[in-house]
Design an enzyme around this catalytic site. Structure first.
Site, mmCIF file in Angstrom:
data_model
loop_
_atom_site.group_PDB
_atom_site.id
_atom_site.type_symbol
_atom_site.label_atom_id
_atom_site.label_comp_id
_atom_site.label_asym_id
_atom_site.label_seq_id
_atom_site.Cartn_x
_atom_site.Cartn_y
_atom_site.Cartn_z
ATOM 1 N N ARG A 88 59.925 0.858 51.428
ATOM 2 C CA ARG A 88 59.096 0.011 52.278
ATOM 3 C C ARG A 88 58.344 -1.002 51.420
ATOM 4 O O ARG A 88 58.066 -0.753 50.245
ATOM 5 C CB ARG A 88 58.071 0.868 53.044
ATOM 6 C CG ARG A 88 58.695 1.859 54.012
ATOM 7 C CD ARG A 88 57.634 2.713 54.724
ATOM 8 N NE ARG A 88 56.643 3.315 53.841
ATOM 9 C CZ ARG A 88 56.819 4.417 53.113
ATOM 10 N NH1 ARG A 88 57.981 5.042 53.131
ATOM 11 N NH2 ARG A 88 55.852 4.896 52.351
ATOM 12 N N GLU B 132 42.631 -2.935 30.142
ATOM 13 C CA GLU B 132 42.821 -4.133 29.325
ATOM 14 C C GLU B 132 41.557 -4.995 29.284
ATOM 15 O O GLU B 132 41.237 -5.705 30.229
ATOM 16 C CB GLU B 132 43.997 -4.963 29.855
ATOM 17 C CG GLU B 132 45.334 -4.290 29.675
ATOM 18 C CD GLU B 132 45.695 -4.098 28.211
ATOM 19 O OE1 GLU B 132 45.467 -5.012 27.394
ATOM 20 O OE2 GLU B 132 46.220 -3.017 27.880
ATOM 21 N N GLU C 143 48.267 -13.181 30.847
ATOM 22 C CA GLU C 143 47.656 -11.991 30.235
ATOM 23 C C GLU C 143 48.413 -10.737 30.664
ATOM 24 O O GLU C 143 48.649 -9.837 29.846
ATOM 25 C CB GLU C 143 46.184 -11.896 30.620
ATOM 26 C CG GLU C 143 45.440 -10.804 29.899
ATOM 27 C CD GLU C 143 45.417 -10.946 28.390
ATOM 28 O OE1 GLU C 143 45.792 -9.962 27.711
ATOM 29 O OE2 GLU C 143 45.044 -12.010 27.883
ATOM 30 N N GLU D 79 53.577 -6.228 25.185
ATOM 31 C CA GLU D 79 52.987 -5.309 24.199
ATOM 32 C C GLU D 79 53.364 -3.860 24.503
ATOM 33 O O GLU D 79 53.682 -3.092 23.589
ATOM 34 C CB GLU D 79 51.471 -5.452 24.174
ATOM 35 C CG GLU D 79 51.001 -6.734 23.525
ATOM 36 C CD GLU D 79 49.491 -6.864 23.537
ATOM 37 O OE1 GLU D 79 48.804 -6.118 24.268
ATOM 38 O OE2 GLU D 79 48.994 -7.738 22.804
ATOM 39 N N GLU E 88 55.019 2.629 16.019
ATOM 40 C CA GLU E 88 55.177 2.503 14.577
ATOM 41 C C GLU E 88 55.205 1.016 14.215
ATOM 42 O O GLU E 88 55.774 0.206 14.936
ATOM 43 C CB GLU E 88 56.488 3.157 14.116
ATOM 44 C CG GLU E 88 56.520 4.661 14.297
ATOM 45 C CD GLU E 88 55.583 5.391 13.349
ATOM 46 O OE1 GLU E 88 55.413 4.936 12.191
ATOM 47 O OE2 GLU E 88 55.004 6.403 13.779
#
Length: 131
Positions: free
Chosen positions: A15, A34, A75, A82, A92
């Site tokens: 839906r 954020e 943004e 990211e 890492e």
């Protein structure tokens, strides 16, 4: 029900309301997690208040709102990039991962600079007339 408490959805949205709720969850997550997104939301709010103070024209409002949303969209895009990089690299360090993240941040920076230029073009004449 909190987002993390929901049963994982493995199939396609059935839906529109499901898709909307997922999108809304993403925005809630961005606001909660954020800092830069919250900063851009706050600055967009300031721009809106300033716009009301200086009684922007319809065309000026369109530019201001478009710039606010463009910065927020970039943004969010930066955050997505990211998160994908972090997921792939398992947090890492890798020089290519850094390059990708820096490029994504550059997208936001350029967009924010454009928004400032547009705001200055609109607001400087109004500020000058006010004084």
């Amino acid at each position: 029900m909190a987002y993390q408490d929901r049963k994982p959805q493995l199939e396609k949205n059935k839906r529109f309301s499901q898709a909307f709720m997922h999108a809304f969850d993403g925005l809630k997550w961005a606001l909660k997690e954020e800092r830069n997104f919250r900063t851009h939301v706050a600055l967009g709010g300031v721009a809106i208040v300033v716009g009301f103070f200086f009684q922007l024209t319809q065309q000026e409002w369109l530019w201001m709102i478009a710039m606010i949303f463009l910065v927020l969209l970039m943004e969010l895009l930066n955050t997505v990039i990211e998160n994908i990089v972090d997921f792939i690299t398992e947090h890492e360090y890798h020089p290519l991962a850094k390059k990708i993240k820096d490029l994504a941040a550059g997208i936001v920076l350029l967009t924010a600079c454009l928004a400032v230029v547009v705001a200055l073009i609109i607001l400087v004449p109004k500020i000058m007339a006010f004084y």
